[in-house]
Scaffold this motif. Sequence first.
Motif, PDB file in Angstrom:
ATOM      1  N   TYR A  89       0.491  -1.245  -0.045  1.00  0.00           N
ATOM      2  CA  TYR A  89      -0.296  -0.111   0.032  1.00  0.00           C
ATOM      3  C   TYR A  89       0.425   1.253  -0.151  1.00  0.00           C
ATOM      4  O   TYR A  89       1.622   1.439   0.983  1.00  0.00           O
ATOM      5  CB  TYR A  89      -1.002   0.702   0.702  1.00  0.00           C
ATOM      6  N   ILE A  90       0.617   2.027  -1.359  1.00  0.00           N
ATOM      7  CA  ILE A  90       1.756   3.117  -1.219  1.00  0.00           C
ATOM      8  C   ILE A  90       1.061   4.622  -1.040  1.00  0.00           C
ATOM      9  O   ILE A  90      -0.024   3.993  -2.350  1.00  0.00           O
ATOM     10  CB  ILE A  90       2.867   2.927  -2.975  1.00  0.00           C
ATOM     11  N   VAL A 153       5.828  10.464   2.417  1.00  0.00           N
ATOM     12  CA  VAL A 153       5.340   8.858   1.281  1.00  0.00           C
ATOM     13  C   VAL A 153       5.155   7.686   2.799  1.00  0.00           C
ATOM     14  O   VAL A 153       6.564   7.701   4.211  1.00  0.00           O
ATOM     15  CB  VAL A 153       6.470   8.365   1.006  1.00  0.00           C
ATOM     16  N   SER A 154       4.390   6.734   2.677  1.00  0.00           N
ATOM     17  CA  SER A 154       3.883   6.006   2.948  1.00  0.00           C
ATOM     18  C   SER A 154       4.171   4.556   2.878  1.00  0.00           C
ATOM     19  O   SER A 154       2.983   4.471   1.393  1.00  0.00           O
ATOM     20  CB  SER A 154       3.140   6.240   4.477  1.00  0.00           C
ATOM     21  N   VAL A 155       4.353   3.452   3.053  1.00  0.00           N
ATOM     22  CA  VAL A 155       4.730   2.212   2.486  1.00  0.00           C
ATOM     23  C   VAL A 155       3.921   1.152   3.326  1.00  0.00           C
ATOM     24  O   VAL A 155       5.219   0.845   4.861  1.00  0.00           O
ATOM     25  CB  VAL A 155       5.789   1.922   1.478  1.00  0.00           C
ATOM     26  N   LEU A 156       3.087   0.830   3.173  1.00  0.00           N
ATOM     27  CA  LEU A 156       2.937  -0.270   4.163  1.00  0.00           C
ATOM     28  C   LEU A 156       2.622  -1.829   3.394  1.00  0.00           C
ATOM     29  O   LEU A 156       2.205  -1.677   2.512  1.00  0.00           O
ATOM     30  CB  LEU A 156       0.697  -0.235   4.546  1.00  0.00           C
ATOM     31  N   VAL A 157       3.051  -2.807   4.011  1.00  0.00           N
ATOM     32  CA  VAL A 157       2.709  -4.463   3.397  1.00  0.00           C
ATOM     33  C   VAL A 157       1.562  -5.327   3.806  1.00  0.00           C
ATOM     34  O   VAL A 157       1.646  -5.394   5.285  1.00  0.00           O
ATOM     35  CB  VAL A 157       4.560  -4.986   3.098  1.00  0.00           C
ATOM     36  N   ALA A 158       0.823  -6.128   3.086  1.00  0.00           N
ATOM     37  CA  ALA A 158      -0.149  -7.418   3.734  1.00  0.00           C
ATOM     38  C   ALA A 158       0.649  -8.213   3.058  1.00  0.00           C
ATOM     39  O   ALA A 158       0.938  -8.468   2.159  1.00  0.00           O
ATOM     40  CB  ALA A 158      -1.064  -7.063   3.276  1.00  0.00           C
ATOM     41  N   ARG A 159      -0.153  -9.135   4.525  1.00  0.00           N
ATOM     42  CA  ARG A 159       0.702 -10.882   4.143  1.00  0.00           C
ATOM     43  C   ARG A 159      -0.728 -11.889   3.483  1.00  0.00           C
ATOM     44  O   ARG A 159      -1.642 -11.090   4.359  1.00  0.00           O
ATOM     45  CB  ARG A 159       1.171 -11.371   4.568  1.00  0.00           C
ATOM     46  N   LYS A 160      -0.858 -12.272   2.762  1.00  0.00           N
ATOM     47  CA  LYS A 160      -1.976 -12.569   2.219  1.00  0.00           C
ATOM     48  C   LYS A 160      -2.075 -13.602   2.521  1.00  0.00           C
ATOM     49  O   LYS A 160      -3.509 -14.455   2.951  1.00  0.00           O
ATOM     50  CB  LYS A 160      -2.453 -13.247   0.516  1.00  0.00           C
ATOM     51  N   ASP A 161      -1.129 -14.476   3.724  1.00  0.00           N
ATOM     52  CA  ASP A 161      -1.114 -15.876   3.342  1.00  0.00           C
ATOM     53  C   ASP A 161      -1.805 -15.787   5.558  1.00  0.00           C
ATOM     54  O   ASP A 161      -1.982 -17.015   6.032  1.00  0.00           O
ATOM     55  CB  ASP A 161      -0.282 -16.409   3.880  1.00  0.00           C
ATOM     56  N   THR A 162      -1.152 -14.443   5.937  1.00  0.00           N
ATOM     57  CA  THR A 162      -2.078 -15.067   7.461  1.00  0.00           C
ATOM     58  C   THR A 162      -2.455 -13.458   8.002  1.00  0.00           C
ATOM     59  O   THR A 162      -2.845 -13.534   9.440  1.00  0.00           O
ATOM     60  CB  THR A 162      -0.860 -14.371   8.338  1.00  0.00           C
ATOM     61  N   SER A 167       4.653  -1.790   9.120  1.00  0.00           N
ATOM     62  CA  SER A 167       4.930  -0.602   7.924  1.00  0.00           C
ATOM     63  C   SER A 167       6.609  -1.157   7.367  1.00  0.00           C
ATOM     64  O   SER A 167       6.695  -1.653   8.857  1.00  0.00           O
ATOM     65  CB  SER A 167       4.964   0.047   9.197  1.00  0.00           C
ATOM     66  N   ILE A 168       7.014  -0.819   6.608  1.00  0.00           N
ATOM     67  CA  ILE A 168       7.917  -0.569   5.562  1.00  0.00           C
ATOM     68  C   ILE A 168       8.551   1.693   6.241  1.00  0.00           C
ATOM     69  O   ILE A 168       9.466   1.318   6.449  1.00  0.00           O
ATOM     70  CB  ILE A 168       7.832  -0.706   4.126  1.00  0.00           C
ATOM     71  N   ILE A 169       7.472   1.685   5.014  1.00  0.00           N
ATOM     72  CA  ILE A 169       7.909   3.054   5.539  1.00  0.00           C
ATOM     73  C   ILE A 169       6.918   4.214   6.099  1.00  0.00           C
ATOM     74  O   ILE A 169       5.281   4.060   5.701  1.00  0.00           O
ATOM     75  CB  ILE A 169       8.162   4.467   3.991  1.00  0.00           C
ATOM     76  N   HIS A 170       7.339   4.608   7.307  1.00  0.00           N
ATOM     77  CA  HIS A 170       6.053   5.568   8.290  1.00  0.00           C
ATOM     78  C   HIS A 170       5.937   6.986   7.951  1.00  0.00           C
ATOM     79  O   HIS A 170       6.921   7.521   9.304  1.00  0.00           O
ATOM     80  CB  HIS A 170       6.199   5.233   9.406  1.00  0.00           C
ATOM     81  N   ASP A 171       5.377   7.859   6.743  1.00  0.00           N
ATOM     82  CA  ASP A 171       5.450   9.473   6.838  1.00  0.00           C
ATOM     83  C   ASP A 171       7.075   9.875   7.110  1.00  0.00           C
ATOM     84  O   ASP A 171       7.543  10.854   7.524  1.00  0.00           O
ATOM     85  CB  ASP A 171       5.084  10.004   8.285  1.00  0.00           C
ATOM     86  N   ALA A 172       7.779   9.142   6.220  1.00  0.00           N
ATOM     87  CA  ALA A 172       9.149   9.766   5.569  1.00  0.00           C
ATOM     88  C   ALA A 172       8.845  10.945   5.129  1.00  0.00           C
ATOM     89  O   ALA A 172       7.591  11.222   3.954  1.00  0.00           O
ATOM     90  CB  ALA A 172       9.815   8.710   5.113  1.00  0.00           C
ATOM     91  N   VAL A 173       9.884  11.545   4.324  1.00  0.00           N
ATOM     92  CA  VAL A 173       9.531  12.959   4.072  1.00  0.00           C
ATOM     93  C   VAL A 173      11.309  12.681   2.736  1.00  0.00           C
ATOM     94  O   VAL A 173      12.290  12.641   3.206  1.00  0.00           O
ATOM     95  CB  VAL A 173      10.073  14.436   4.645  1.00  0.00           C
ATOM     96  N   PHE A 174      10.818  13.381   1.698  1.00  0.00           N
ATOM     97  CA  PHE A 174      11.861  12.855   0.707  1.00  0.00           C
ATOM     98  C   PHE A 174      12.532  14.474   0.950  1.00  0.00           C
ATOM     99  O   PHE A 174      12.227  15.878   0.341  1.00  0.00           O
ATOM    100  CB  PHE A 174      11.142  13.193  -0.909  1.00  0.00           C
ATOM    101  N   ASN A 175      13.642  14.011   1.339  1.00  0.00           N
ATOM    102  CA  ASN A 175      14.526  15.413   1.599  1.00  0.00           C
ATOM    103  C   ASN A 175      16.098  15.415   1.379  1.00  0.00           C
ATOM    104  O   ASN A 175      16.999  15.916   1.700  1.00  0.00           O
ATOM    105  CB  ASN A 175      14.613  15.469   3.328  1.00  0.00           C
ATOM    106  N   TYR A 176      15.630  14.554  -0.233  1.00  0.00           N
ATOM    107  CA  TYR A 176      17.575  14.179  -1.023  1.00  0.00           C
ATOM    108  C   TYR A 176      17.376  13.445  -2.317  1.00  0.00           C
ATOM    109  O   TYR A 176      16.924  13.249  -2.110  1.00  0.00           O
ATOM    110  CB  TYR A 176      18.272  13.306   0.078  1.00  0.00           C
ATOM    111  N   THR A 177      17.902  14.770  -2.868  1.00  0.00           N
ATOM    112  CA  THR A 177      17.382  14.646  -4.439  1.00  0.00           C
ATOM    113  C   THR A 177      19.101  14.135  -4.730  1.00  0.00           C
ATOM    114  O   THR A 177      20.003  15.343  -4.938  1.00  0.00           O
ATOM    115  CB  THR A 177      16.667  15.339  -5.205  1.00  0.00           C
ATOM    116  N   GLU A 178      19.302  13.247  -5.723  1.00  0.00           N
ATOM    117  CA  GLU A 178      20.454  12.957  -6.165  1.00  0.00           C
ATOM    118  C   GLU A 178      20.124  13.101  -7.611  1.00  0.00           C
ATOM    119  O   GLU A 178      19.762  12.059  -8.552  1.00  0.00           O
ATOM    120  CB  GLU A 178      20.794  11.192  -5.843  1.00  0.00           C
ATOM    121  N   TRP A 179      20.510  14.406  -8.253  1.00  0.00           N
ATOM    122  CA  TRP A 179      20.070  14.679  -9.570  1.00  0.00           C
ATOM    123  C   TRP A 179      20.934  14.164 -10.784  1.00  0.00           C
ATOM    124  O   TRP A 179      20.426  14.372 -11.738  1.00  0.00           O
ATOM    125  CB  TRP A 179      20.893  16.336  -9.239  1.00  0.00           C
TER     126      TRP A 179
END
Length: 248
Positions: A89-90, A153-162, A167-179
Amino acid sequence: MPSDEILKAVFPLLEGVDLAACMAVCKQWQNIAQDDYFWKCLCAKRWPSTCKSSSPPVSYHKLFKTFVKRENNRTLPPPRISLHDLEFYIDFWADGNLLFSQVVPGPALQKGNWTPPPGISPVMRYHLEGPEYKLTMPVKPQFSVHHSQTVGVSVLVARKDTKKVASIIHDAVFNYTEWSSCRALAYDYLVLSPAYPFVSEIRAWVALLFMENGDEGDIDVFGIELDFCDAAKSEEEVLWLLDMLDWK
């Protein structure tokens, strides 16, 4: 001087790998090189305290062989989950407004399952086609972000088997750009299950893959990248790492 005496004088001067090679020359050399005294000399250089015991728990040959020749690249057993078991879930926000929101099946993130658009930079193409393992997906429809906007950004992951979620990413901010490689980066530290109390400080990275359009610093996002390069460098390692998350 008998050949045995010559070998007994030379063997204590050898390094472990050379002494081990001598054991494969012939039966005579093997019998002499198996003398634990030679291996005690080698152990004394690395672990002097082991030679102070009146009755060491194992032979010095076994001690040296076990801990000097330890295998660094051990083969992992097959992971207990697969990408087919997972759903991601992105969500992205720009200045608090929802920018992108999608449920992504695990297989859609497999490396090499889509073709980047024409016009991306050579550095970006090399990055995407390189040997490093990463989860990537195209963004449809593509969107643009101005450099002055705060993107989260927030990224959650769900397991279909269980039927559990982590949570993978919780309300992180893009604070660096690699041009140079046209990537905007954000990260968060993974929250692992209490079953792994001594594992910590593993980061999950998420990147917006973009092409510059020359419009006052706007970037056109065409893809998303997720990786765990601090700890996992293959699909199997990534799946083991995700299995270790604090599933709820």
